[in-house]
Write an enzyme that holds these catalytic residues in place. Structure first.
Site, short mmCIF file in Angstrom:
data_model
loop_
_atom_site.label_atom_id
_atom_site.label_comp_id
_atom_site.label_asym_id
_atom_site.label_seq_id
_atom_site.Cartn_x
_atom_site.Cartn_y
_atom_site.Cartn_z
NE ARG A 124 -4.03 1.65 2.44
CZ ARG A 124 -4.66 2.13 3.49
NH1 ARG A 124 -4.14 2.03 4.71
NH2 ARG A 124 -5.82 2.73 3.36
CG ASP A 257 -12.21 1.54 6.56
OD1 ASP A 257 -11.05 1.07 6.51
OD2 ASP A 257 -12.44 2.71 6.91
C1 0GY Z 1 -8.92 3.51 5.92
C2 0GY Z 1 -8.88 4.96 6.08
C3 0GY Z 1 -8.10 5.68 6.91
C4 0GY Z 1 -6.93 5.23 7.59
C5 0GY Z 1 -6.04 4.34 7.13
O1 0GY Z 1 -4.08 3.15 7.24
C6 0GY Z 1 -4.77 4.00 7.79
O2 0GY Z 1 -4.45 4.58 8.83
O3 0GY Z 1 -6.24 3.71 6.00
C7 0GY Z 1 -8.45 7.10 7.10
O4 0GY Z 1 -8.13 7.67 8.16
O5 0GY Z 1 -9.08 7.68 6.17
O6 0GY Z 1 -8.99 3.03 4.81
O7 0GY Z 1 -8.84 2.81 6.89
#
Ligand code: 0GY
Length: 309
Positions: A124, A257
């Site tokens: 990612r 999510d």
């Molecule tokens: C999601 C969105 C968020 C966070 C992360 O890896 C992460 O910290 O992806 C967000 O804060 O928008 O996809 O979990």
């Protein structure tokens, strides 16, 4: 090690409702996370938030409650490039989870191979400024070139406003590229507006680019159901997700999510989120592609298509 959660942190829903929508057999929750537990898998020093613990056991219990067969667990930024919690979750899943890791330039071939053996199938790249510090694009490109021979893909997370300056980089990547949460459109600017048109054009012109049609709860201004018992929510996000699903049915993924990091106003009921799916994928055929065929093809290609013997 014990951690204090970020002030105002919202914990995941303690008892999600049973969805009314029956997921097709073999459905994959293709975007979810594990957090820690921090005492076992410490959060990264460079993190921008400290979440509550959300273990793989809790994730697998949610999987079973909602009716999913499998998970794709995505490395969250609070763990930086320390993928131990992710790998542990994959190893405990009995083959029912695959993962997307965060890797840095210094990763060794042996580390990549070990992650692959545990079930990692992607890396990612995060461009959301409130979540990560900047990583130079030449480093990301180098990582993409290292993971490509393993058959991994790249998952990218960015805000729609940043797409114009990221497009050249995305289209130069040598792998399949999966965009998180529809490229985070500003839904107030309209499904026919120029910003979303740019995202649709990216997908149209680059058949290696896929989209997750997830996170209505993050993108919505109208928000969750207005009253108790109502199951239709996040109406302003519907036309965006629907447009992508109907235009690119073979390149879409969906996920809960869970445990929903960084939500400020409300924590969704995961059962209601599942009930969102038939609104964005209206036919059994579209639902099957979104929830089964596409994630299986990307994450369990050795099992897909199933052998008809
Ligand atoms: C999601 C969105 C968020 C966070 C992360 O890896 C992460 O910290 O992806 C967000 O804060 O928008 O996809 O979990």
């Amino acid at each position: 090690m014990s951690f204090q959660t970020t002030p105002g942190w919202l914990a995941f829903h303690p008892s999600p409702s049973q969805p009314q929508f029956r997921l097709p057999p073999g459905a994959v929750d293709a975007h979810c996370h594990v957090f820690g537990p921090g005492a076992q898998f410490p959060f990264a020093p460079e993190r921008k938030y400290t979440p509550c613990d959300a273990s793989c056991e809790q994730l697998f219990a949610l999987r079973d409650r909602l009716g999913f067969a499998r998970n794709v667990i995505v490395q969250a930024t609070c763990h930086g490039s320390d993928n131990r919690a992710l790998v542990d979750a994959l190893q405990r899943s009995g083959g029912r989870a695959r993962g997307v890791a965060t890797v840095k330039r210094g990763v060794t071939d042996g580390e990549l191979e070990a992650m692959h053996a545990a079930g990692v199938r992607g890396a990612r790249f995060n461009f959301v400024r409130r979540l990560v510090d900047f990583t130079p694009k030449d480093e990301l490109l180098e990582i993409a070139q290292r993971i490509a021979p393993l058959g991994w893909h790249v998952v990218v997370y960015f805000e729609a406003v940043d797409l114009p300056q990221l497009t050249d980089f995305f289209t130069a990547l040598p792998t399949t590229v999966v965009v998180d949460h529809m490229g985070r459109p500003d839904v107030a600017s309209g499904v026919d507006g120029p910003e979303f048109a740019l995202f649709l054009a990216l997908l149209r012109e680059h058949p290696n680019i896929w989209s997750k049609v997830s996170c209505p709860e993050r993108l919505s201004a109208t928000g969750p159901p207005a009253r108790d018992g109502e199951r239709s929510a996040y109406r302003d996000v519907l036309p965006f997700a629907r447009r992508i699903v109907e235009t690119f049915p073979d390149r879409v993924l969906w996920g809960t999510d869970w445990p929903h990091p960084n939500l400020k106003d409300h924590m969704p009921d995961d059962g209601l989120l599942v009930d969102f799916v038939p609104h964005i994928a209206a036919t059994p055929e579209l639902q099957r592609r979104l929830l089964v065929d596409n994630p299986m093809r990307l994450y369990w290609p050795e099992e897909w298509p199933p052998r008809g013997d």
